[in-house]
Design an enzyme around this catalytic site. Structure first.
Site: not given
Length: 409
Positions: A316-317
Site C-alpha cells: 500500500y505504501r
C-alpha cells in the site's frame, strides 16, 4: 435527543416490556416482500396477546393501537399468526407471527429507508381482558441507536431482545438460559482463569472455532454458525460470573448501576469487534497469510486504520505498486448510517469493500453507497433479505476471498 431520552424514561417503567430489533428487508418494504410488517416471535406475541394463540383457527388475529412516537403516527394494526402450515399446507405454508396493516411505506416501520434501524416496541401490561397498546421508536440516526444500546446493550441484525423492568433481573440476566446447545458452556466447562478475569473476544472466538470447526462449510456459513456459537459462549460465561452478584443483591443503587454499566460496556465491546475477529480467523483458515496476503488493523495514513488491507501495508505504501491491485475491507455489523465512516479510509483505494450482517438496505441507500464507491459484502445466507434489484450486485464473503486470492502480489 431530548425527545428520545424523555420517551425512554416514560416507557421503561414496570408497566412496559420492550421488544427490540433492527428492521430487516422482510419487515419493511425494501425487498417488496408480501410479508411486509415487523416479525415478532410467536412466544413473544402470544405473551402480549394470549387470544392470538388459537391453533385451531386459521390465521387468528388481534387488532390493537400502535403509536410510532418517533415519526408521529397512530394506526390500528393487526397482530396475526399465519398458521397455514397447520391447516392443510404443511410443506409450503407459513407458521409465523407478524404485525401488519400499517398503510404502506408512509409508515416509518415499512419505509425502505428504515431498513436496519434499531426499533423499540414498548408494549404495556393492562389487566385482562383489556388489549395492550404499543408505543414505538424507530431510531432515526446512529446517535439515537447508541443512546438506546447504552441502556440495553447491543442488538445485532437478525437478533432481538426483550428488556423487562429492573425488577425482572439485571438487564435480563435472570431470565432462564436457553436450552443448552453444544456451545453453551456448563459451569464446569468454564476455565478458572475466565472466572477471575472475563475472557477477551479473541479467547471466546478461539473457543467458538474449537466447537464449530466447520471445515467442510464455505466461509459464509462458517461465519454465521460461529457467530451464533460465540454469542452462546459469551452469554454462558457472563451468566456464570454475574449471576452470583445479582442474587446476592446490592447495598446501594449506585452499586447496582455500576455493575449494570460493566455488563453493558462488556456487551458493547464484544459486539463491536466480534465480526472483525471472526473474519480474520476465516481469512487465516482460507490460507491467506497475515503480513503477506492481508494486514489487520494497519495504519494506511496517519490516524486512519481500515480493518483489513490487501495484500500488505508495504504494498500500500509503495507508490509504484498498482492501486488496482490493492483492496480494503471494512467490517461493520450494521451499515445503515455507519457506512459513510469508511469513505476516508485507505485513500489509495477508491473502491471500498464493506462486510456487514445487516439484513437489507433500501434501494436508494444502496444507490448512494454505490455512487460513493462502496461494494457490499454480505454472507450468502442473508442475501435474500435485500431488494431483488440489489441482490445481483452483492458480493459474498467466499467470492471476496476468491477475488483476493487472484490478486498478483
Amino acid at each position: 435527543m431530548s425527545d428520545l431520552v424523555e420517551w425512554l424514561d416514560e416507557y421503561c417503567g414496570s408497566g412496559f416490556v420492550w421488544y427490540v430489533k433492527r428492521l430487516s428487508g422482510n419487515d419493511t418494504l425494501a425487498n417488496e416482500s408480501h410479508q411486509a410488517g415487523p416479525y415478532v416471535p410467536r412466544d413473544v406475541l402470544f405473551d402480549f396477546f394470549p387470544t392470538l394463540n388459537r391453533p385451531t383457527v386459521k390465521n387468528p388475529d388481534v387488532w390493537f393501537d400502535l403509536y410510532v412516537d418517533s415519526h408521529p403516527d397512530h394506526q390500528q394494526v393487526r397482530a396475526v399468526w399465519y398458521n397455514n402450515k397447520l391447516h392443510g399446507n404443511p410443506k409450503s405454508g407459513r407458521n409465523e407471527t407478524r404485525l401488519t396493516n400499517f398503510g404502506g411505506q408512509a409508515s416509518a416501520l415499512l419505509d425502505p429507508e428504515s431498513t436496519g434501524a434499531l426499533t423499540i416496541f414498548a408494549f404495556n401490561r393492562p389487566e385482562p381482558p383489556k388489549i395492550p397498546d404499543c408505543h414505538v421508536w424507530v431510531c432515526r440516526h446512529e446517535t439515537e441507536e447508541d443512546l438506546v444500546e447504552d441502556r440495553i446493550g447491543p442488538v445485532e441484525p437478525g437478533k432481538w431482545a426483550l428488556w423487562p423492568s429492573v425488577q425482572g433481573g439485571l438487564l435480563g440476566l435472570l431470565q432462564p438460559p436457553p436450552v443448552r446447545a453444544s456451545c453453551w458452556l456448563a459451569d464446569d466447562e468454564i476455565p478458572t482463569a475466565w472466572r477471575a478475569k472475563f475472557p477477551t473476544g479473541a479467547d471466546i472466538i478461539r473457543r467458538a472455532v474449537e466447537l464449530r470447526a466447520d471445515a467442510c462449510l464455505d466461509p459464509d456459513k462458517r461465519l454465521m454458525r460461529r457467530r451464533d456459537c460465540e454469542f452462546e459462549i459469551f452469554r454462558s460465561v457472563e451468566q456464570a460470573i454475574e449471576l452470583p452478584f445479582i442474587q446476592a443483591g446490592f447495598a446501594t443503587v449506585d452499586d447496582f448501576i455500576a455493575r449494570a454499566q460493566t455488563v453493558l460496556q462488556r456487551r458493547k465491546a464484544r459486539s463491536g469487534r466480534s465480526l472483525e475477529l471472526h473474519t480474520r480467523a476465516i481469512f487465516i483458515e482460507e490460507r491467506l497469510v497475515e503480513g503477506m496476503h492481508f494486514a489487520h488493523q494497519p495504519e494506511s495514513e496517519p490516524g486512519k486504520r481500515p480493518d483489513f488491507l490487501f495484500p500488505s501495508v508495504a504494498a500500500y505504501r509503495d507508490m509504484s505498486f498498482p492501486a488496482d491491485r490493492l483492496r480494503m475491507l471494512a467490517v461493520k455489523t450494521t451499515c445503515k448510517d455507519r457506512w459513510r465512516q469508511i469513505l476516508n479510509e485507505a485513500d489509495r483505494i477508491p473502491a471500498k469493500h464493506l462486510l456487514t450482517l445487516q439484513e437489507g438496505v433500501s434501494e436508494s441507500q444502496f444507490r448512494e453507497m454505490t455512487h460513493a464507491g462502496v461494494q457490499l459484502v454480505v454472507p450468502a445466507g442473508i442475501v435474500d433479505t435485500f431488494p431483488k434489484d440489489v441482490r445481483p450486485h452483492l458480493q459474498t464473503l467466499e467470492s471476496f476471498i476468491g477475488d483476493v486470492r487472484l490478486l498478483p502480489l
